[in-house]
Design a protein around this motif. Sequence first.
Motif, PDB file in Angstrom:
ATOM      1  N   ALA A   8       0.838  -1.116   0.101  1.00 30.42           N
ATOM      2  CA  ALA A   8      -0.033   0.165   0.076  1.00 30.42           C
ATOM      3  C   ALA A   8       1.046   1.360  -0.159  1.00 30.42           C
ATOM      4  CB  ALA A   8      -0.884  -0.102   1.314  1.00 30.42           C
ATOM      5  N   ASN A   9       2.137   1.180   0.097  1.00 27.46           N
ATOM      6  CA  ASN A   9       2.966   2.296   0.176  1.00 27.46           C
ATOM      7  C   ASN A   9       3.044   2.818  -1.247  1.00 27.46           C
ATOM      8  OD1 ASN A   9       5.103   4.299   0.217  1.00 27.46           O
ATOM      9  ND2 ASN A   9       6.488   2.734   1.069  1.00 27.46           N
ATOM     10  N   PRO A  10       2.702   4.086  -1.602  1.00 31.86           N
ATOM     11  CA  PRO A  10       2.713   4.539  -3.050  1.00 31.86           C
ATOM     12  C   PRO A  10       4.149   4.592  -3.547  1.00 31.86           C
ATOM     13  CG  PRO A  10       1.747   6.095  -1.530  1.00 31.86           C
ATOM     14  CD  PRO A  10       1.967   4.845  -0.753  1.00 31.86           C
ATOM     15  N   ASP A  11       5.068   4.686  -2.702  1.00 34.99           N
ATOM     16  CA  ASP A  11       6.635   4.374  -3.276  1.00 34.99           C
ATOM     17  C   ASP A  11       7.173   3.162  -3.351  1.00 34.99           C
ATOM     18  OD1 ASP A  11       6.560   7.440  -3.213  1.00 34.99           O
ATOM     19  OD2 ASP A  11       7.602   7.553  -1.158  1.00 34.99           O
ATOM     20  N   CYS A  12       6.416   2.287  -3.066  1.00 39.24           N
ATOM     21  CA  CYS A  12       6.897   0.669  -3.190  1.00 39.24           C
ATOM     22  C   CYS A  12       6.078   0.035  -4.325  1.00 39.24           C
ATOM     23  CB  CYS A  12       6.870   0.151  -1.751  1.00 39.24           C
ATOM     24  SG  CYS A  12       7.241  -1.557  -1.763  1.00 39.24           S
ATOM     25  N   ARG A  13       4.846  -0.129  -3.960  1.00 41.22           N
ATOM     26  CA  ARG A  13       3.810  -1.082  -4.722  1.00 41.22           C
ATOM     27  C   ARG A  13       4.329  -2.320  -5.150  1.00 41.22           C
ATOM     28  NH1 ARG A  13      -0.861   0.038  -3.962  1.00 41.22           N
ATOM     29  NH2 ARG A  13      -1.448  -0.368  -6.078  1.00 41.22           N
ATOM     30  N   ARG A  14       5.339  -2.979  -4.374  1.00 44.29           N
ATOM     31  CA  ARG A  14       5.577  -4.055  -4.693  1.00 44.29           C
ATOM     32  C   ARG A  14       4.602  -5.172  -4.493  1.00 44.29           C
ATOM     33  NH1 ARG A  14      12.230  -4.152  -3.150  1.00 44.29           N
ATOM     34  NH2 ARG A  14      12.729  -2.391  -4.347  1.00 44.29           N
ATOM     35  N   LEU A  15       4.809  -6.456  -5.223  1.00 44.83           N
ATOM     36  CA  LEU A  15       4.117  -7.616  -4.872  1.00 44.83           C
ATOM     37  C   LEU A  15       4.730  -8.162  -3.617  1.00 44.83           C
ATOM     38  CD1 LEU A  15       3.099  -9.119  -8.340  1.00 44.83           C
ATOM     39  CD2 LEU A  15       1.588  -7.737  -6.634  1.00 44.83           C
ATOM     40  N   PHE A  16       4.047  -8.728  -2.839  1.00 48.66           N
ATOM     41  CA  PHE A  16       4.611  -9.613  -1.624  1.00 48.66           C
ATOM     42  C   PHE A  16       3.626 -10.827  -1.090  1.00 48.66           C
ATOM     43  CE2 PHE A  16       2.212  -6.413   0.448  1.00 48.66           C
ATOM     44  CZ  PHE A  16       1.595  -7.026   1.770  1.00 48.66           C
ATOM     45  N   LEU A  17       4.029 -11.847  -0.542  1.00 49.66           N
ATOM     46  CA  LEU A  17       3.231 -12.668   0.050  1.00 49.66           C
ATOM     47  C   LEU A  17       3.062 -12.125   1.557  1.00 49.66           C
ATOM     48  CD1 LEU A  17       4.803 -16.143  -0.798  1.00 49.66           C
ATOM     49  CD2 LEU A  17       2.671 -15.213  -1.406  1.00 49.66           C
ATOM     50  N   PRO A  18       1.707 -11.882   1.899  1.00 47.55           N
ATOM     51  CA  PRO A  18       1.401 -11.393   3.239  1.00 47.55           C
ATOM     52  C   PRO A  18       1.617 -12.756   4.095  1.00 47.55           C
ATOM     53  CG  PRO A  18      -0.535 -11.813   1.909  1.00 47.55           C
ATOM     54  CD  PRO A  18       0.559 -11.977   1.024  1.00 47.55           C
ATOM     55  N   ASP A  19       1.796 -12.388   5.515  1.00 47.83           N
ATOM     56  CA  ASP A  19       2.113 -13.074   6.483  1.00 47.83           C
ATOM     57  C   ASP A  19       0.719 -13.797   7.015  1.00 47.83           C
ATOM     58  OD1 ASP A  19       2.354 -14.373   8.902  1.00 47.83           O
ATOM     59  OD2 ASP A  19       3.950 -13.316   9.667  1.00 47.83           O
ATOM     60  N   PRO A  20       0.303 -15.156   6.752  1.00 49.99           N
ATOM     61  CA  PRO A  20      -0.857 -15.659   7.325  1.00 49.99           C
ATOM     62  C   PRO A  20      -1.072 -15.424   8.504  1.00 49.99           C
ATOM     63  CG  PRO A  20       0.728 -17.360   6.967  1.00 49.99           C
ATOM     64  CD  PRO A  20       1.502 -16.012   6.679  1.00 49.99           C
ATOM     65  N   ARG A  21      -0.403 -15.114   9.765  1.00 46.82           N
ATOM     66  CA  ARG A  21      -0.768 -14.660  10.735  1.00 46.82           C
ATOM     67  C   ARG A  21      -1.413 -13.254  10.977  1.00 46.82           C
ATOM     68  NH1 ARG A  21       4.927 -16.342  13.264  1.00 46.82           N
ATOM     69  NH2 ARG A  21       5.322 -15.116  11.513  1.00 46.82           N
ATOM     70  N   VAL A  22      -1.129 -12.176  10.025  1.00 47.90           N
ATOM     71  CA  VAL A  22      -1.506 -10.834  10.007  1.00 47.90           C
ATOM     72  C   VAL A  22      -2.972 -10.918   9.091  1.00 47.90           C
ATOM     73  CG1 VAL A  22      -0.873  -8.542   9.377  1.00 47.90           C
ATOM     74  CG2 VAL A  22       0.741 -10.115  10.375  1.00 47.90           C
ATOM     75  N   LYS A  23      -3.979 -10.450   9.608  1.00 46.23           N
ATOM     76  CA  LYS A  23      -5.280 -10.696   8.827  1.00 46.23           C
ATOM     77  C   LYS A  23      -5.335  -9.811   7.632  1.00 46.23           C
ATOM     78  CE  LYS A  23     -10.151 -11.116  10.049  1.00 46.23           C
ATOM     79  NZ  LYS A  23     -11.120 -11.225  11.220  1.00 46.23           N
ATOM     80  N   CYS A  24      -5.213  -8.367   7.913  1.00 44.84           N
ATOM     81  CA  CYS A  24      -5.406  -7.458   6.987  1.00 44.84           C
ATOM     82  C   CYS A  24      -4.024  -6.720   6.650  1.00 44.84           C
ATOM     83  CB  CYS A  24      -6.437  -6.265   7.349  1.00 44.84           C
ATOM     84  SG  CYS A  24      -8.039  -7.165   7.781  1.00 44.84           S
ATOM     85  N   GLN A  25      -2.840  -7.700   6.323  1.00 47.03           N
ATOM     86  CA  GLN A  25      -1.633  -6.975   6.151  1.00 47.03           C
ATOM     87  C   GLN A  25      -1.653  -6.280   4.832  1.00 47.03           C
ATOM     88  OE1 GLN A  25       1.390  -9.614   6.031  1.00 47.03           O
ATOM     89  NE2 GLN A  25       3.214  -8.211   5.580  1.00 47.03           N
ATOM     90  N   ARG A  26      -1.475  -4.815   4.722  1.00 50.55           N
ATOM     91  CA  ARG A  26      -1.513  -4.077   3.686  1.00 50.55           C
ATOM     92  C   ARG A  26      -0.044  -3.664   2.863  1.00 50.55           C
ATOM     93  NH1 ARG A  26      -4.168   0.605   5.114  1.00 50.55           N
ATOM     94  NH2 ARG A  26      -4.168   1.082   2.902  1.00 50.55           N
ATOM     95  N   TYR A  27       0.947  -3.844   4.005  1.00 53.49           N
ATOM     96  CA  TYR A  27       2.159  -3.180   3.673  1.00 53.49           C
ATOM     97  C   TYR A  27       3.481  -4.356   3.699  1.00 53.49           C
ATOM     98  CZ  TYR A  27       0.476   1.505   4.390  1.00 53.49           C
ATOM     99  OH  TYR A  27      -0.227   2.689   4.257  1.00 53.49           O
ATOM    100  N   CYS A  28       4.237  -4.478   2.784  1.00 53.25           N
ATOM    101  CA  CYS A  28       5.254  -5.228   2.752  1.00 53.25           C
ATOM    102  C   CYS A  28       6.269  -5.088   4.069  1.00 53.25           C
ATOM    103  CB  CYS A  28       6.017  -5.495   1.494  1.00 53.25           C
ATOM    104  SG  CYS A  28       7.141  -3.824   1.301  1.00 53.25           S
ATOM    105  N   ASN A  29       7.186  -5.800   4.264  1.00 52.91           N
ATOM    106  CA  ASN A  29       8.253  -5.916   5.482  1.00 52.91           C
ATOM    107  C   ASN A  29       9.246  -4.897   5.001  1.00 52.91           C
ATOM    108  OD1 ASN A  29       8.585  -6.500   7.886  1.00 52.91           O
ATOM    109  ND2 ASN A  29       9.759  -8.210   7.508  1.00 52.91           N
ATOM    110  N   ARG A  30       9.436  -4.257   3.891  1.00 54.88           N
ATOM    111  CA  ARG A  30      10.719  -3.477   4.041  1.00 54.88           C
ATOM    112  C   ARG A  30      10.568  -2.132   5.016  1.00 54.88           C
ATOM    113  NH1 ARG A  30      10.273  -0.865  -1.107  1.00 54.88           N
ATOM    114  NH2 ARG A  30      12.359   0.069  -0.803  1.00 54.88           N
ATOM    115  N   LYS A  31      11.729  -1.725   5.335  1.00 55.38           N
ATOM    116  CA  LYS A  31      11.970  -0.908   6.629  1.00 55.38           C
ATOM    117  C   LYS A  31      11.096   0.572   6.316  1.00 55.38           C
ATOM    118  CE  LYS A  31      15.450   0.960   9.514  1.00 55.38           C
ATOM    119  NZ  LYS A  31      16.771   1.288   9.771  1.00 55.38           N
ATOM    120  N   GLU A  32      11.240   1.075   4.778  1.00 59.17           N
ATOM    121  CA  GLU A  32      10.630   2.161   4.293  1.00 59.17           C
ATOM    122  C   GLU A  32       9.127   2.030   4.670  1.00 59.17           C
ATOM    123  OE1 GLU A  32      12.486   0.752   1.962  1.00 59.17           O
ATOM    124  OE2 GLU A  32      14.522   1.504   2.789  1.00 59.17           O
ATOM    125  N   CYS A  33       8.697   0.869   4.140  1.00 55.21           N
ATOM    126  CA  CYS A  33       7.188   0.567   4.227  1.00 55.21           C
ATOM    127  C   CYS A  33       6.667   0.651   5.522  1.00 55.21           C
ATOM    128  CB  CYS A  33       6.711  -0.593   3.433  1.00 55.21           C
ATOM    129  SG  CYS A  33       7.299  -0.279   1.817  1.00 55.21           S
TER     130      CYS A  33
END
Length: 89
Positions: A8-33
């Motif tokens: 959801a970060n407009p500067d990133c917009r990368r595809l990622f696999l969400p963590d199954p334990r996080v119900k509504c994950q919208r951001y990847c795990n990069r530090k900036e995001c």
Amino acid sequence: MSQKIRCANPDCRRLFLPDPRVKCQRYCNRKECRRVRKRQWQRQKIKHDPDYRDNQRDAQQCWMEQNRDYWRRYRDRHPGYVKRNRLLQ
């Protein structure tokens, strides 16, 4: 298998696999995001929670009282900042 979602970060917009334990994950795990997500959360919290807003204000005032010469030291260490500021004035 989970489906990839877009960050959801407009500067990133990368595809990622969400963590199954996080119900509504919208951001990847990069530090900036993570920083963008935290800033957004803090803005919303300050906007809607008066206790949190008061606590943040009190913490900032306490820090300023303990670091009264912060800006003087900052200007001493960053002469380019001072020069640019004078040119803009």
